[in-house]
Design an enzyme around this catalytic site. Structure first.
Site, PDB file in Angstrom:
ATOM      1  N   ASP A  42      35.325  44.003  26.754  1.00 19.29           N
ATOM      2  CA  ASP A  42      36.131  43.025  26.769  1.00 19.29           C
ATOM      3  C   ASP A  42      35.893  41.403  27.381  1.00 19.29           C
ATOM      4  OD1 ASP A  42      38.704  41.113  27.604  1.00 19.29           O
ATOM      5  OD2 ASP A  42      37.651  41.955  29.626  1.00 19.29           O
ATOM      6  N   THR A  77      40.368  37.297  24.759  1.00 19.45           N
ATOM      7  CA  THR A  77      39.399  36.666  25.459  1.00 19.45           C
ATOM      8  C   THR A  77      37.790  36.840  24.777  1.00 19.45           C
ATOM      9  OG1 THR A  77      38.585  38.769  26.338  1.00 19.45           O
ATOM     10  CG2 THR A  77      39.481  37.543  27.878  1.00 19.45           C
ATOM     11  N   THR A  78      38.112  37.539  24.202  1.00 18.48           N
ATOM     12  CA  THR A  78      36.144  37.032  23.165  1.00 18.48           C
ATOM     13  C   THR A  78      36.812  36.160  21.829  1.00 18.48           C
ATOM     14  OG1 THR A  78      36.243  40.019  23.747  1.00 18.48           O
ATOM     15  CG2 THR A  78      35.315  38.781  21.744  1.00 18.48           C
ATOM     16  N   ASP A 105      44.689  44.958  29.570  1.00 18.44           N
ATOM     17  CA  ASP A 105      44.755  44.312  28.436  1.00 18.44           C
ATOM     18  C   ASP A 105      46.295  44.488  27.725  1.00 18.44           C
ATOM     19  OD1 ASP A 105      42.604  42.986  28.347  1.00 18.44           O
ATOM     20  OD2 ASP A 105      41.573  43.582  27.014  1.00 18.44           O
TER      21      ASP A 105
END
Length: 537
Positions: free
Chosen positions: A70, A103-104, A405
């Site tokens: 994550d 988020t990446t 997530d």
């Protein structure tokens, strides 16, 4: 001859009016340093993008080890010192707050944008011009994405599950996505309030982690789960049907003196009197509790004195009341919301209308420990509990993050009910449409928008690279497909080729992509505008 003489004089007079030469080198160096630092952070997480992305093993200073995929978690744990690179860490945090997933992606996009900005700066384009065109391009990009989106209804369970499992695909626990995705969807839909359908508070979904078993044993519990055992000190009951539950915030123990004082007892008769008084005090409390018909007590953790003593536990056990002690203070709100009861702060306020009712409270053995389950709650509040199991602590922690997530993805869909394709399709489509739009624009703007369009190709490029495919061939073929009008063509990582991604059920919420692009451009514009770093000691 006269003309030749007058030339230097003219140049002298001109230079005295305007500014003399100012050294811009330092500003450029600082900008360059900022961009390089931020790009280094982006490159660190780039390998963990996508379903075939690698995981990072983070060893913290305290010696604990975290294995995660994550982006927000990785960056949170990284010790980033350079101020501009810290902005990328905050960027992934804000994406985590806004959308929860991607988020990446957001950090990778920001890194690619910075790379393009660096080359534009070396061509001598002014940072403000770049920054403004970035803003225009991002607004346009959000429009393009919205035009691509497919509306979805909350009753359409399959679409929701598809998008949740897409989010889980890039995680360590991807093999369990068939179990976790429906679980996430059901959990979110069970806490959606029909009065305010757009608001989902993920704090209403409590995740309890318990070691033992495998991730397959993860389940959703309609009710409450405590990761504690019932206090068995005096042989009290461990199972209670038709429970009447009280959440109390006071102590069932004899009162103590204030901290600095002590009582001196000189003979035995006085000591007996003290003990007798203590006993009567506790018995009086328990009689009041029993009078309301209450048979399950949840006792909040107490700091100043013991919440329960052995003596009080003994009497409570005689009164056939089940006790769960040491309930954390921050759980009280969740518990009272679920049980639909009120916390009781004083024994004088102990009334039957403040109790919660449930069919069954029982202690269950799980793995190496025990948990307490409360099921069949009457008038249950809109909350739910997920019990996550796993073979070791690392897997459980990662399962919890992945589940978070997935829950966020479903929450996004509840907030903004649109789906778009995944697998690099929207990014390539954006790149194509912005490239076409750049040709219409005049001057520097068109130039900047074009490089913005190029930098979006980093997502499909990285997806292909992480999957071990030939990135250049794949991205070129993707462009070709999109130019022919196949809007939803994307990289199918499992087959290693380009297919229609919507048919493969790889979908993501619109909110994830739009917020990724707007947040990334905003962050890059911030970094561009900085031309000096002043350290204050």
């Amino acid at each position: 001859m006269a003309t030749v003489v007058s030339a230097p004089a003219a140049s002298q007079s001109r230079s005295s009016k305007t500014e003399s030469y100012v050294d811009n080198k330092r500003k450029e160096d600082i900008r360059q340093a900022n961009i390089n630092a931020a790009r280094a952070v982006a490159d660190a997480v780039r390998t963990s993008l996508g379903p075939k992305g690698m995981d990072k093993m983070i060893s913290t200073a305290s010696g604990e080890v975290i294995i995660t995929n994550d982006g927000a978690t990785i960056l949170n744990k990284m010790e980033v010192l350079q101020p501009a690179a810290k902005m990328l860490v905050d960027l992934s945090k804000s994406q985590d707050a806004a959308a929860g997933d991607g988020t990446t992606t957001v950090v990778v996009i920001a890194g690619a944008l910075l790379k393009q900005c660096a080359s534009l700066l070396t061509h001598g384009i002014h940072p403000t011009v770049i920054s403004d065109s970035l803003h225009k391009a991002s607004v346009k990009a959000v429009d393009v994405l919205t035009a691509m989106a497919v509306p979805v209804e909350l009753s359409d369970h399959d679409s929701l599950i598809k998008s949740a499992s897409t989010s889980l695909n890039s995680k360590v626990v991807s093999q369990y996505s068939t179990l976790l995705a429906p679980l996430a969807v059901d959990a979110v839909l069970s806490v959606v309030d029909p009065v305010k359908p757009d608001l989902v508070d993920l704090r209403d979904i409590k995740i309890v982690k318990k070691l033992g078993g495998t991730v397959d044993d993860t389940e959703m519990v309609k009710g409450l789960v405590f990761d504690k055992k019932v206090s068995h000190a005096a042989g009290g009951p461990t199972r209670m049907e038709n429970a009447k539950i009280a959440v109390i915030q006071f102590q069932i123990s004899p009162p103590k003196t204030d901290i600095e004082q002590s009582i001196v007892v000189s003979d035995y008769t006085q000591m007996d009197r003290i003990l007798k008084e203590e006993r009567n005090y506790i018995l009086g409390m328990i009689k009041k509790i029993k009078a309301t018909g209450c048979n399950v007590l949840l006792i909040q953790k107490s700091i100043l004195r013991d919440a329960v003593t052995d003596l009080s536990l003994h009497y409570i056990a005689k009164a056939k009341i089940l006790v769960i002690k040491d309930v954390e203070r921050d759980e009280i709100e969740f518990i009272t919301k679920t049980l639909n009861c009120l916390p009781i702060a004083n024994i004088e306020h102990f009334r039957a209308e403040k109790l919660g009712y449930a069919d069954l409270v029982e202690e269950v053995s799980l793995g190496d420990g025990k948990i307490v389950k409360i099921t069949g709650i009457k008038d249950m509040g809109r909350t739910t509990t997920v019990l996550v199991r796993g073979s070791n602590q690392l897997v459980i922690d990662e399962a919890e993050r992945s589940l978070h997530d997935a829950l966020c993805v479903v929450r996004c869909l509840v907030n903004k009910r649109f789906l778009i394709a995944g697998g690099g399709a929207p990014e390539i489509e954006l790149s194509r449409q912005l490239g076409a739009w750049a040709k219409v624009l005049h001057g520097m703007e068109g130039y900047c928008v074009r490089s913005f369009a190029e930098s979006l190709e980093v997502i499909p490029y990285t997806l292909a690279e992480n999957a071990g495919l030939n990135p250049i061939a794949i991205v070129t073929e993707l462009r070709n497909r999109h130019a022919q009008g196949e809007i939803n063509a994307g990289i199918n990582v499992r087959k290693g080729q380009i297919t229609n991604i919507l048919e493969e059920n790889v979908v993501q919420p619109l909110l994830v992509s739009t917020s990724a692009i707007t947040l990334a451009t905003e962050c890059v514009r911030m970094i561009l505008k900085i031309d000096d770093i002043v350290t204050v000691r």
